[in-house]
Each structure stands twice: as C-alpha cells, then as structure tokens.
Design a protein around this motif. Structure first.
Motif, PDB file in Angstrom:
ATOM      1  N   GLN A  80     -33.014 -41.509   4.043  1.00 30.85           N
ATOM      2  CA  GLN A  80     -33.219 -40.591   2.841  1.00 30.85           C
ATOM      3  C   GLN A  80     -34.523 -40.768   1.890  1.00 30.85           C
ATOM      4  O   GLN A  80     -35.077 -39.844   1.701  1.00 30.85           O
ATOM      5  CB  GLN A  80     -31.877 -40.766   2.048  1.00 30.85           C
ATOM      6  N   MET A  81     -34.770 -41.672   1.912  1.00 29.69           N
ATOM      7  CA  MET A  81     -36.327 -41.959   1.506  1.00 29.69           C
ATOM      8  C   MET A  81     -38.221 -41.573   1.356  1.00 29.69           C
ATOM      9  O   MET A  81     -38.136 -41.093   0.965  1.00 29.69           O
ATOM     10  CB  MET A  81     -36.478 -43.767   0.956  1.00 29.69           C
ATOM     11  N   VAL A  82     -37.463 -40.999   3.224  1.00 28.51           N
ATOM     12  CA  VAL A  82     -38.683 -40.619   3.926  1.00 28.51           C
ATOM     13  C   VAL A  82     -38.827 -39.274   2.574  1.00 28.51           C
ATOM     14  O   VAL A  82     -40.284 -39.202   2.915  1.00 28.51           O
ATOM     15  CB  VAL A  82     -37.855 -40.076   5.147  1.00 28.51           C
ATOM     16  N   ASN A  83     -38.173 -38.193   2.850  1.00 31.22           N
ATOM     17  CA  ASN A  83     -37.892 -37.496   2.027  1.00 31.22           C
ATOM     18  C   ASN A  83     -38.652 -37.635   0.506  1.00 31.22           C
ATOM     19  O   ASN A  83     -39.328 -36.539   0.388  1.00 31.22           O
ATOM     20  CB  ASN A  83     -36.584 -36.595   1.490  1.00 31.22           C
ATOM     21  N   PHE A  84     -38.430 -38.259  -0.107  1.00 34.21           N
ATOM     22  CA  PHE A  84     -38.975 -39.077  -0.949  1.00 34.21           C
ATOM     23  C   PHE A  84     -40.491 -38.439  -1.643  1.00 34.21           C
ATOM     24  O   PHE A  84     -41.424 -37.912  -2.131  1.00 34.21           O
ATOM     25  CB  PHE A  84     -38.564 -40.580  -1.614  1.00 34.21           C
ATOM     26  N   TYR A  85     -41.126 -39.355  -0.165  1.00 28.07           N
ATOM     27  CA  TYR A  85     -42.165 -39.404   0.355  1.00 28.07           C
ATOM     28  C   TYR A  85     -42.787 -38.265   0.395  1.00 28.07           C
ATOM     29  O   TYR A  85     -44.033 -37.912  -0.171  1.00 28.07           O
ATOM     30  CB  TYR A  85     -42.451 -40.251   1.685  1.00 28.07           C
ATOM     31  N   ARG A  86     -42.128 -37.414   1.147  1.00 26.11           N
ATOM     32  CA  ARG A  86     -42.517 -36.143   1.601  1.00 26.11           C
ATOM     33  C   ARG A  86     -42.510 -35.375   0.365  1.00 26.11           C
ATOM     34  O   ARG A  86     -43.580 -33.936  -0.159  1.00 26.11           O
ATOM     35  CB  ARG A  86     -41.611 -35.467   2.423  1.00 26.11           C
ATOM     36  N   GLY A  87     -42.390 -35.838  -0.920  1.00 26.74           N
ATOM     37  CA  GLY A  87     -42.125 -34.819  -2.070  1.00 26.74           C
ATOM     38  C   GLY A  87     -43.762 -35.207  -2.632  1.00 26.74           C
ATOM     39  O   GLY A  87     -43.802 -34.378  -3.663  1.00 26.74           O
ATOM     40  N   PHE A  88     -44.529 -35.852  -2.431  1.00 26.93           N
ATOM     41  CA  PHE A  88     -45.952 -36.190  -3.085  1.00 26.93           C
ATOM     42  C   PHE A  88     -46.999 -36.006  -2.406  1.00 26.93           C
ATOM     43  O   PHE A  88     -46.907 -35.694  -0.967  1.00 26.93           O
ATOM     44  CB  PHE A  88     -46.156 -37.773  -2.493  1.00 26.93           C
ATOM     45  N   ARG A  89     -47.927 -35.425  -3.066  1.00 26.99           N
ATOM     46  CA  ARG A  89     -49.155 -35.006  -2.407  1.00 26.99           C
ATOM     47  C   ARG A  89     -49.649 -35.728  -2.345  1.00 26.99           C
ATOM     48  O   ARG A  89     -49.275 -36.870  -2.367  1.00 26.99           O
ATOM     49  CB  ARG A  89     -49.858 -33.984  -3.507  1.00 26.99           C
ATOM     50  N   ARG A  90     -50.210 -35.510  -0.463  1.00 29.67           N
ATOM     51  CA  ARG A  90     -51.464 -36.392   0.236  1.00 29.67           C
ATOM     52  C   ARG A  90     -51.967 -36.893  -0.105  1.00 29.67           C
ATOM     53  O   ARG A  90     -52.201 -38.728  -0.064  1.00 29.67           O
ATOM     54  CB  ARG A  90     -51.902 -35.984   1.396  1.00 29.67           C
ATOM     55  N   ASP A  91     -52.782 -36.128  -1.120  1.00 29.66           N
ATOM     56  CA  ASP A  91     -53.841 -37.180  -2.314  1.00 29.66           C
ATOM     57  C   ASP A  91     -53.419 -38.036  -3.195  1.00 29.66           C
ATOM     58  O   ASP A  91     -54.299 -38.164  -4.425  1.00 29.66           O
ATOM     59  CB  ASP A  91     -54.834 -35.845  -2.664  1.00 29.66           C
ATOM     60  N   ALA A  92     -52.243 -38.237  -3.742  1.00 29.22           N
ATOM     61  CA  ALA A  92     -51.694 -39.141  -4.684  1.00 29.22           C
ATOM     62  C   ALA A  92     -52.467 -40.779  -4.499  1.00 29.22           C
ATOM     63  O   ALA A  92     -52.209 -40.804  -3.253  1.00 29.22           O
ATOM     64  CB  ALA A  92     -49.708 -38.957  -4.771  1.00 29.22           C
ATOM     65  N   HIS A  93     -52.554 -41.329  -5.223  1.00 29.56           N
ATOM     66  CA  HIS A  93     -52.439 -42.936  -5.747  1.00 29.56           C
ATOM     67  C   HIS A  93     -51.964 -43.773  -4.980  1.00 29.56           C
ATOM     68  O   HIS A  93     -50.635 -43.507  -5.194  1.00 29.56           O
ATOM     69  CB  HIS A  93     -53.415 -43.228  -6.584  1.00 29.56           C
ATOM     70  N   PRO A  94     -52.021 -44.500  -3.254  1.00 31.66           N
ATOM     71  CA  PRO A  94     -50.901 -44.707  -3.019  1.00 31.66           C
ATOM     72  C   PRO A  94     -49.947 -45.668  -4.217  1.00 31.66           C
ATOM     73  O   PRO A  94     -48.394 -46.039  -4.029  1.00 31.66           O
ATOM     74  CB  PRO A  94     -51.520 -45.641  -2.447  1.00 31.66           C
ATOM     75  N   MET A  95     -50.899 -46.433  -5.689  1.00 27.99           N
ATOM     76  CA  MET A  95     -50.162 -46.821  -6.469  1.00 27.99           C
ATOM     77  C   MET A  95     -48.759 -45.912  -6.825  1.00 27.99           C
ATOM     78  O   MET A  95     -47.556 -46.190  -7.422  1.00 27.99           O
ATOM     79  CB  MET A  95     -51.209 -47.200  -7.241  1.00 27.99           C
ATOM     80  N   ALA A  96     -49.067 -44.604  -6.993  1.00 26.39           N
ATOM     81  CA  ALA A  96     -47.865 -43.989  -7.919  1.00 26.39           C
ATOM     82  C   ALA A  96     -47.210 -43.529  -7.047  1.00 26.39           C
ATOM     83  O   ALA A  96     -45.914 -43.498  -7.768  1.00 26.39           O
ATOM     84  CB  ALA A  96     -49.171 -42.254  -7.968  1.00 26.39           C
ATOM     85  N   VAL A  97     -47.153 -43.982  -5.702  1.00 29.75           N
ATOM     86  CA  VAL A  97     -45.966 -43.447  -4.587  1.00 29.75           C
ATOM     87  C   VAL A  97     -45.241 -44.767  -5.036  1.00 29.75           C
ATOM     88  O   VAL A  97     -44.270 -45.146  -4.612  1.00 29.75           O
ATOM     89  CB  VAL A  97     -46.549 -42.995  -3.622  1.00 29.75           C
ATOM     90  N   VAL A  98     -46.064 -45.765  -5.096  1.00 26.90           N
ATOM     91  CA  VAL A  98     -45.036 -47.577  -4.762  1.00 26.90           C
ATOM     92  C   VAL A  98     -43.957 -47.678  -6.081  1.00 26.90           C
ATOM     93  O   VAL A  98     -43.139 -47.742  -5.838  1.00 26.90           O
ATOM     94  CB  VAL A  98     -46.477 -48.635  -4.464  1.00 26.90           C
ATOM     95  N   CYS A  99     -44.929 -47.046  -7.216  1.00 23.68           N
ATOM     96  CA  CYS A  99     -44.118 -46.861  -8.160  1.00 23.68           C
ATOM     97  C   CYS A  99     -42.999 -46.190  -7.617  1.00 23.68           C
ATOM     98  O   CYS A  99     -42.072 -46.673  -8.290  1.00 23.68           O
ATOM     99  CB  CYS A  99     -45.164 -46.727  -9.230  1.00 23.68           C
ATOM    100  N   GLY A 100     -43.139 -44.614  -7.711  1.00 19.53           N
ATOM    101  CA  GLY A 100     -42.343 -44.100  -8.114  1.00 19.53           C
ATOM    102  C   GLY A 100     -41.036 -44.683  -6.640  1.00 19.53           C
ATOM    103  O   GLY A 100     -39.910 -44.222  -7.220  1.00 19.53           O
TER     104      GLY A 100
END
Ligand code: CMC
Length: 392
Positions: A80-100
């Motif tokens: 289900q965490m895959v859905n979490f990724y899909r909520g981010f913009r693709r141009d987000a900095h990967p640190m923002a995604v990793v933190c989230g």
C-alpha cells in the motif's frame, strides 16, 4: 544571563553519555565502538558495521548470518505504500519523498512501536535498516518515471540497492562488483558520527517517546540541509560550476569574502580541526573507482584535487583549520556510478539510518533518560497589557 549557560550551536554542551562513536577532532580520528573507521571501511562491510554499532561488538559468523537473514526478510515495503509515492509530484526532491515515506512507516508497522518492549525496538531497528534502501531506490525510480524494482534478497545489501536503482524490466542488469564495493564503503563511512545535528534531532524527538519511525523521519529532515548531509549535492554542483581548475582562485576568493555568503562546500567541520578521516578514505576510493571505471579524467575530480591543494595552502583555510570533509569526494563517486545529484543526500540518509537508530536505542535504554528540553535566555518584551485592535 541568569541561571542558564548560553551555548548557541551546542559547541560545548554534552547532551548524553554514549558508547557508540568516538571522534578526536584535533587528531582527525573516528572510531566506531573503538575500531578505526579506515579499517572498517577497507576490511569490514556495511551490515557487519551495522551489527557493531547496534550491539557493541563485531559479530561471530553465526551472529552475522542471523542478522543478515533478519535484515533481508524485511526489505519489502507494504504494498500500500506504493500509493503513497504516487501522491508526490514527480519533480519532488527525493529527500522530500524519503522523509515522507520513512515517516509513513509509523502508519504501517504498529507491532514495532512500543518503545518499552525490547523486542519491538529490535524489530523497528531491523525494519528501518532493511527498508530504507527500498524507500530511497523507489524515490529515485519515481522521479525518473520508471517502474519500481522489488528487492532481491539473494544480493548483498549494497548490490540490492544498486539493483533497485538501476535495473529495468526490459533488460538484464548485473551489478558491477566494483560499484557494489564502493557503495558499501560509502555506507560504512556515513554510518554514524556521534551527536551531529540529525542524530541530536533523532534523540530529541525520541526523548518524548515518540514513534520510532517518526523520529527517524525527523533525522532525515535535519540531514537535508546543505550545512549537513545536503553538502554532498551542493559540493558536486559547486565543482561543476567551477568547471575548470583555472577558475578555482575566483571561488576561493569568494569563500574568503565575508560579504559573500558562498562557502566552499565539502570543507570545514564543527569537530574536525584536521583531516576528516572519512574524506581520506573517500579520496582513495574516488581514485580507485574512477580508475577501474576508466573515467579518471573526470573533470569534477580534477577540479576537486586542485581545489583541495590550493585551499590547504591558503592562509585563510589554514588559520581556520578548514579541511575537506566526508562530502567533498563522495559525490564524485556517486556521480560516476550514475546517480543524479538529488540522490546523494538520500544515500547519506540511507547509510546514517543505522547510526540514528543505534543512538535512539541507546537513549531509550538509558535509565537516566529525560525529555530533551533546552532553556533559553529571553530577550523579548516585558509583560504588557493587551490592546484592542482599534487602539493599535
Ligand atoms: N568555506 C569558507 N569558510 C568557512 C567554511 C567553508 N566551507 N566553513 C567554515 N568557514 C569559516 C566561517 O566563515 C567562520 O569564519 P569566521 O570565524 O571568520 O566567522 C569559521 O570558518 C568557522 O565557521 P563556523 O560556521 O562558525 O563553523 P561551524 O562549526 O559552525 O560550521 C560547518 C561547520 C560544517 C557547518 C561549516 O564548516 C560549513 O558550512 N561547511 C560547508 C558545508 C559542509 O561541507 N557541510 C558538511 C559538513 S560534514 C558532513 C555533515 O555534517 O553532513
């Protein structure tokens, strides 16, 4: 100043006792549980170092095998965490995604969040070390629009991470052992560094007995800044901006100019007033890896070496005891491996996760542990009466 000692940046305040990592900044010495960092980087490997940091001793062959098995059995993320990724913009900095996503682990793994239960602390520890490579690799895949690659538990820790980053479904991908060894060494060099800003953040967050995954997410957030882990990205960007050795004096002059906010990235350290021992190993590793890959004429490496030479002979850098730090050469290796600069700090976070969790555990298991609660020296207005808006 009243009852409290003013110590901005905590330059002279020890917030804890710790058995994990020792730094002698004047000598340029770094020990994990007493073992010198260069020996561990060259002779050991990351999961063995994780065991050492967490449990205090080098493992026997059996203990290491059990630990590796436990880590590899937790590398998958909840689907289900895959859905979490899909909520981010693709141009987000990967640190923002990793933190989230690291923070979101607190919403998924409820059976490892009772911090008073030793077994649950242990499961949280292993889960974090096992899943953070998957989390970082998927942040990269998401940014470049490629499908997520699931972990391969037949591969060692570093090779599995490279596989999840660089494999694509339509092609065979075999991890180059040179890259895997270099990756593993980078992880070891970043694994812990006593009470740096992000580790202190994790300890402070953990001191309120907050959810362990949320505490590690706090560490990721703090690491992101360019004065800390973000320096590896900033350093390679600076080396590229300098471009050719003839432009180095211009940048050295800017770094020395008090009216210019520019600093030489990858230079200077709060504790090291001598060579950062990690930078020494990193420099050797950069030469070795770029040589083996046949790209030793890499312009950033040429600029870095020349910049280091000029800075170390310059009166400003000598008098302020500014030496290259861990972030000075790491980006050159990561770039040669094929990582974009935006992935450099997530890779630092991946490696530092073990240090954060080891320090968190040490704090939670300390019988005199108290909530972290610094005081202040108040400089604001004295007591005054509220004035209605019409009267202001
Ligand atoms: N370039 C030019 N001048 C510098 C630099 C630099 N990289 N670093 C420090 N200085 C000067 C600074 O201007 C100050 O001068 P003065 O005394 O005249 O005001 C003096 O040296 C002391 O600096 P400071 O900022 O008071 O020292 P600090 O201990 O608070 O900061 C540091 C340490 C690492 C934040 C700082 O050296 C820096 O900003 N370096 C560049 C960023 C960097 O490479 N960070 C990675 C650190 S290592 C890995 C990690 O922590 O993640």
């Amino acid at each position: 100043t009243g009852r409290f000692t003013y110590d901005p940046g905590f330059t002279s305040t020890a917030a804890c006792f710790s058995d994990i990592t020792f730094i002698d900044g004047d000598k340029g010495e770094l020990l994990y549980r007493g073992y010198p960092i260069d020996q561990l980087a060259k002779q050991s490997h990351f999961l063995e170092v994780c065991y050492l940091l967490l449990y205090g001793e080098l493992p026997t062959a059996q203990q290491l095998e059990d630990f590796e098995n436990r880590v590899t059995s937790h590398t998958m993320l909840h689907e289900q965490m895959v859905n979490f990724y899909r909520g981010f913009r693709r141009d987000a900095h990967p640190m923002a995604v990793v933190c989230g996503v690291v923070g979101a682990m607190s919403a998924f793994y409820h059976d490892s969040t009772d911090i008073n239960d030793a077994w649950q602390r242990e499961v949280a520890t292993v889960r974090l070390i096992a899943k953070v490579p998957t989390i970082c690799a998927w942040a990269y895949k998401y940014a470049i629009g490629q499908p997520f690659v699931y972990p391969r538990n037949d591969l060692d820790y570093a090779s599995n991470f490279l596989h999840m980053c660089f494999a694509v479904p339509c092609e065979d991908y075999v991890v180059d052992p040179i890259l895997s060894r270099a990756m593993d060494r980078i992880f070891t060099l970043h694994a812990d560094h006593e009470q740096n800003a992000s580790t202190s953040t994790v300890r402070l967050a953990g001191s309120s007995h907050a959810n362990p995954f949320a505490c590690i997410a706090a560490g990721v957030a703090c690491l992101w800044g360019p004065a800390h882990g973000g320096a590896n990205q900033a350093c390679l960007e600076m080396l590229r901006e300098i471009g050719t050795p003839d432009r180095i004096p211009e940048f050295i002059a800017r770094a020395k100019d008090k009216n210019d906010p520019f600093r030489l990235m990858g230079f200077g350290h709060r504790v090291y007033k001598n060579f950062d021992p990690r930078a020494k190993v990193m420099k050797e590793s950069a030469d070795e890896v770029l040589g083996l890959l046949g790209v030793e004429d890499n312009p950033a490496l040429q600029v870095a070496k020349e910049l280091e030479k000029i800075a170390l002979e310059d009166e400003y850098f000598i008098s302020k005891k500014l030496y290259p730090n861990v972030d000075f050469y790491s980006g050159i290796i990561l770039d040669a491996m094929g990582f974009p600069t935006s992935m450099f700090t997530p890779i630092f976070a991946l490696a530092r996760t073990v240090g954060w969790i080891a320090q968190w555990k040490e704090m939670i298991e300390d019988p005199v542990q108290k909530i972290g609660r610094p005081r202040q020296l108040y400089t604001g207005a004295t007591a005054r009466d509220y004035v209605e808006v019409e009267g202001r």
